[in-house]
Design a protein around this motif. Structure first.
Motif, PDB file in Angstrom:
ATOM      1  N   PHE A  66      36.231 -43.779   7.648  1.00 50.63           N
ATOM      2  CA  PHE A  66      36.564 -42.916   8.778  1.00 50.63           C
ATOM      3  C   PHE A  66      35.745 -41.629   8.849  1.00 50.63           C
ATOM      4  O   PHE A  66      35.282 -41.253   9.915  1.00 50.63           O
ATOM      5  CB  PHE A  66      38.061 -42.600   8.774  1.00 50.63           C
ATOM      6  CG  PHE A  66      38.919 -43.823   8.766  1.00 50.63           C
ATOM      7  CD1 PHE A  66      38.993 -44.640   9.880  1.00 50.63           C
ATOM      8  CD2 PHE A  66      39.624 -44.186   7.636  1.00 50.63           C
ATOM      9  CE1 PHE A  66      39.765 -45.790   9.884  1.00 50.63           C
ATOM     10  CE2 PHE A  66      40.407 -45.326   7.626  1.00 50.63           C
ATOM     11  CZ  PHE A  66      40.472 -46.133   8.745  1.00 50.63           C
ATOM     12  N   VAL A  67      35.602 -40.923   7.740  1.00 49.42           N
ATOM     13  CA  VAL A  67      34.847 -39.667   7.730  1.00 49.42           C
ATOM     14  C   VAL A  67      33.898 -39.662   6.533  1.00 49.42           C
ATOM     15  O   VAL A  67      34.334 -39.816   5.392  1.00 49.42           O
ATOM     16  CB  VAL A  67      35.781 -38.439   7.647  1.00 49.42           C
ATOM     17  CG1 VAL A  67      34.965 -37.151   7.593  1.00 49.42           C
ATOM     18  CG2 VAL A  67      36.764 -38.403   8.795  1.00 49.42           C
ATOM     19  N   ASN A  68      32.631 -39.501   6.823  1.00 44.82           N
ATOM     20  CA  ASN A  68      31.603 -39.403   5.792  1.00 44.82           C
ATOM     21  C   ASN A  68      30.633 -38.300   6.174  1.00 44.82           C
ATOM     22  O   ASN A  68      30.500 -37.961   7.343  1.00 44.82           O
ATOM     23  CB  ASN A  68      30.827 -40.725   5.683  1.00 44.82           C
ATOM     24  CG  ASN A  68      31.742 -41.867   5.329  1.00 44.82           C
ATOM     25  OD1 ASN A  68      32.336 -41.880   4.274  1.00 44.82           O
ATOM     26  ND2 ASN A  68      31.872 -42.803   6.238  1.00 44.82           N
ATOM     27  N   PHE A  69      29.974 -37.740   5.185  1.00 47.35           N
ATOM     28  CA  PHE A  69      28.895 -36.790   5.451  1.00 47.35           C
ATOM     29  C   PHE A  69      27.587 -37.543   5.242  1.00 47.35           C
ATOM     30  O   PHE A  69      27.353 -38.131   4.188  1.00 47.35           O
ATOM     31  CB  PHE A  69      28.960 -35.594   4.509  1.00 47.35           C
ATOM     32  CG  PHE A  69      30.163 -34.703   4.692  1.00 47.35           C
ATOM     33  CD1 PHE A  69      30.894 -34.699   5.868  1.00 47.35           C
ATOM     34  CD2 PHE A  69      30.559 -33.846   3.688  1.00 47.35           C
ATOM     35  CE1 PHE A  69      31.992 -33.876   6.039  1.00 47.35           C
ATOM     36  CE2 PHE A  69      31.656 -33.014   3.838  1.00 47.35           C
ATOM     37  CZ  PHE A  69      32.374 -33.036   5.013  1.00 47.35           C
ATOM     38  N   ARG A  70      26.741 -37.525   6.253  1.00 45.80           N
ATOM     39  CA  ARG A  70      25.422 -38.154   6.203  1.00 45.80           C
ATOM     40  C   ARG A  70      24.421 -37.146   6.752  1.00 45.80           C
ATOM     41  O   ARG A  70      24.516 -36.749   7.907  1.00 45.80           O
ATOM     42  CB  ARG A  70      25.370 -39.434   7.054  1.00 45.80           C
ATOM     43  CG  ARG A  70      26.360 -40.502   6.655  1.00 45.80           C
ATOM     44  CD  ARG A  70      25.943 -41.179   5.359  1.00 45.80           C
ATOM     45  NE  ARG A  70      26.846 -42.263   5.005  1.00 45.80           N
ATOM     46  CZ  ARG A  70      27.818 -42.174   4.108  1.00 45.80           C
ATOM     47  NH1 ARG A  70      28.037 -41.040   3.484  1.00 45.80           N
ATOM     48  NH2 ARG A  70      28.577 -43.219   3.829  1.00 45.80           N
ATOM     49  N   MET A  71      23.480 -36.730   5.923  1.00 46.45           N
ATOM     50  CA  MET A  71      22.509 -35.719   6.351  1.00 46.45           C
ATOM     51  C   MET A  71      21.546 -36.307   7.360  1.00 46.45           C
ATOM     52  O   MET A  71      20.957 -37.356   7.138  1.00 46.45           O
ATOM     53  CB  MET A  71      21.723 -35.214   5.139  1.00 46.45           C
ATOM     54  CG  MET A  71      20.902 -33.975   5.423  1.00 46.45           C
ATOM     55  SD  MET A  71      21.927 -32.532   5.669  1.00 46.45           S
ATOM     56  CE  MET A  71      21.463 -32.048   7.313  1.00 46.45           C
ATOM     57  N   ALA A  72      21.432 -35.620   8.483  1.00 50.14           N
ATOM     58  CA  ALA A  72      20.495 -36.023   9.530  1.00 50.14           C
ATOM     59  C   ALA A  72      19.912 -34.765  10.144  1.00 50.14           C
ATOM     60  O   ALA A  72      20.650 -33.911  10.632  1.00 50.14           O
ATOM     61  CB  ALA A  72      21.203 -36.861  10.592  1.00 50.14           C
ATOM     62  N   TRP A  73      18.607 -34.633  10.113  1.00 46.12           N
ATOM     63  CA  TRP A  73      17.930 -33.502  10.750  1.00 46.12           C
ATOM     64  C   TRP A  73      17.482 -33.972  12.126  1.00 46.12           C
ATOM     65  O   TRP A  73      16.621 -34.826  12.240  1.00 46.12           O
ATOM     66  CB  TRP A  73      16.741 -33.041   9.923  1.00 46.12           C
ATOM     67  CG  TRP A  73      17.161 -32.456   8.614  1.00 46.12           C
ATOM     68  CD1 TRP A  73      17.058 -33.048   7.383  1.00 46.12           C
ATOM     69  CD2 TRP A  73      17.778 -31.192   8.403  1.00 46.12           C
ATOM     70  NE1 TRP A  73      17.569 -32.223   6.425  1.00 46.12           N
ATOM     71  CE2 TRP A  73      18.017 -31.066   7.015  1.00 46.12           C
ATOM     72  CE3 TRP A  73      18.145 -30.146   9.243  1.00 46.12           C
ATOM     73  CZ2 TRP A  73      18.610 -29.928   6.460  1.00 46.12           C
ATOM     74  CZ3 TRP A  73      18.737 -29.026   8.678  1.00 46.12           C
ATOM     75  CH2 TRP A  73      18.958 -28.928   7.308  1.00 46.12           C
ATOM     76  N   ASN A  74      18.098 -33.431  13.157  1.00 46.58           N
ATOM     77  CA  ASN A  74      17.845 -33.863  14.526  1.00 46.58           C
ATOM     78  C   ASN A  74      16.896 -32.887  15.214  1.00 46.58           C
ATOM     79  O   ASN A  74      17.276 -31.768  15.537  1.00 46.58           O
ATOM     80  CB  ASN A  74      19.168 -33.958  15.284  1.00 46.58           C
ATOM     81  CG  ASN A  74      19.013 -34.499  16.671  1.00 46.58           C
ATOM     82  OD1 ASN A  74      17.920 -34.749  17.139  1.00 46.58           O
ATOM     83  ND2 ASN A  74      20.132 -34.672  17.351  1.00 46.58           N
ATOM     84  N   ASP A  75      15.658 -33.331  15.445  1.00 50.72           N
ATOM     85  CA  ASP A  75      14.710 -32.453  16.134  1.00 50.72           C
ATOM     86  C   ASP A  75      14.641 -32.750  17.623  1.00 50.72           C
ATOM     87  O   ASP A  75      13.819 -32.194  18.335  1.00 50.72           O
ATOM     88  CB  ASP A  75      13.317 -32.516  15.502  1.00 50.72           C
ATOM     89  CG  ASP A  75      12.699 -33.898  15.555  1.00 50.72           C
ATOM     90  OD1 ASP A  75      13.343 -34.831  16.057  1.00 50.72           O
ATOM     91  OD2 ASP A  75      11.552 -34.040  15.089  1.00 50.72           O
ATOM     92  N   GLY A  76      15.541 -33.610  18.102  1.00 50.62           N
ATOM     93  CA  GLY A  76      15.600 -33.932  19.529  1.00 50.62           C
ATOM     94  C   GLY A  76      16.904 -33.437  20.123  1.00 50.62           C
ATOM     95  O   GLY A  76      17.465 -32.442  19.685  1.00 50.62           O
ATOM     96  N   ILE A  77      17.373 -34.181  21.128  1.00 51.75           N
ATOM     97  CA  ILE A  77      18.674 -33.868  21.723  1.00 51.75           C
ATOM     98  C   ILE A  77      19.667 -34.884  21.170  1.00 51.75           C
ATOM     99  O   ILE A  77      19.424 -35.450  20.113  1.00 51.75           O
ATOM    100  CB  ILE A  77      18.602 -33.872  23.271  1.00 51.75           C
ATOM    101  CG1 ILE A  77      18.079 -35.214  23.801  1.00 51.75           C
ATOM    102  CG2 ILE A  77      17.724 -32.737  23.758  1.00 51.75           C
ATOM    103  CD1 ILE A  77      18.119 -35.330  25.306  1.00 51.75           C
ATOM    104  N   ASN A  78      20.742 -35.157  21.855  1.00 49.92           N
ATOM    105  CA  ASN A  78      21.764 -36.079  21.350  1.00 49.92           C
ATOM    106  C   ASN A  78      21.164 -37.372  20.822  1.00 49.92           C
ATOM    107  O   ASN A  78      20.303 -37.970  21.452  1.00 49.92           O
ATOM    108  CB  ASN A  78      22.772 -36.413  22.449  1.00 49.92           C
ATOM    109  CG  ASN A  78      23.674 -35.248  22.754  1.00 49.92           C
ATOM    110  OD1 ASN A  78      23.563 -34.194  22.147  1.00 49.92           O
ATOM    111  ND2 ASN A  78      24.562 -35.431  23.691  1.00 49.92           N
ATOM    112  N   PHE A  79      21.657 -37.797  19.672  1.00 46.60           N
ATOM    113  CA  PHE A  79      21.245 -39.048  19.026  1.00 46.60           C
ATOM    114  C   PHE A  79      19.754 -39.079  18.728  1.00 46.60           C
ATOM    115  O   PHE A  79      19.160 -40.134  18.623  1.00 46.60           O
ATOM    116  CB  PHE A  79      21.643 -40.268  19.867  1.00 46.60           C
ATOM    117  CG  PHE A  79      23.085 -40.282  20.256  1.00 46.60           C
ATOM    118  CD1 PHE A  79      24.079 -40.372  19.296  1.00 46.60           C
ATOM    119  CD2 PHE A  79      23.453 -40.175  21.583  1.00 46.60           C
ATOM    120  CE1 PHE A  79      25.418 -40.375  19.658  1.00 46.60           C
ATOM    121  CE2 PHE A  79      24.790 -40.172  21.953  1.00 46.60           C
ATOM    122  CZ  PHE A  79      25.777 -40.272  20.978  1.00 46.60           C
TER     123      PHE A  79
END
Length: 159
Positions: A40-53
């Protein structure tokens, strides 16, 4: 407009505090994944250099500044809109959420070059590959609130 400023400030602080705790204190930037309450809830590192998704992400320095400019333009537009046509208390809260979230993501782009996304939620056999953050939640809730909570209707004075 005090309500907008207060809600924006609280949203901004909560967003930046959660990012600091998860990325730096819990070292998610090096661990990359922490299962909090799977699935249900996890932390996953994601560096987003764009917009949504990650849409329109290129890692390009010019794109970063364009996205910062667009976010600040939206903040300015919402502030002017709320000032000209105050929607009442719930709408002011919605505007504050949107503004605080947008500014939180702007600060990420300035500090890291990308937005720090870390929340990941899955359920019912669906493995969600996307991550988001508190600012994203606030932006979505604020935009939805502004759409659903219109401004005052022009009325006749003295009738």
């Amino acid at each position: 407009m005090r309500t907008v400023a207060l809600v924006a400030a609280i949203t901004f602080v909560i967003d930046q505090l959660t990012k600091w705790l998860v990325v730096h204190v819990m070292s998610l930037d090096t661990r990359l994944a922490i299962d909090v309450w799977p699935p249900f809830v996890n932390f996953r590192m994601a560096w987003n250099d764009g917009i949504n998704f990650g849409l329109l992400g290129s890692g390009d320095e010019a794109a970063k500044w364009i996205l910062i400019s667009v976010a600040l333009g939206i903040v300015l537009f919402v502030l002017v809109w709320l000032r000209r046509d105050p929607p009442g208390w719930p709408g002011l809260v919605a505007g504050g959420l949107l503004i605080g979230g947008a500014l939180g993501n702007v600060v990420d782009r300035l500090l890291y070059g990308a937005v720090a996304d870390f929340l990941n939620m899955s359920c019912c056999g669906i493995d969600n590959p996307f991550a988001f953050n508190v600012a994203d939640i606030a932006i979505f809730a604020g935009a939805l609130g502004l759409v659903l909570l219109p401004g005052r209707k022009p009325g006749k004075k003295g009738s």
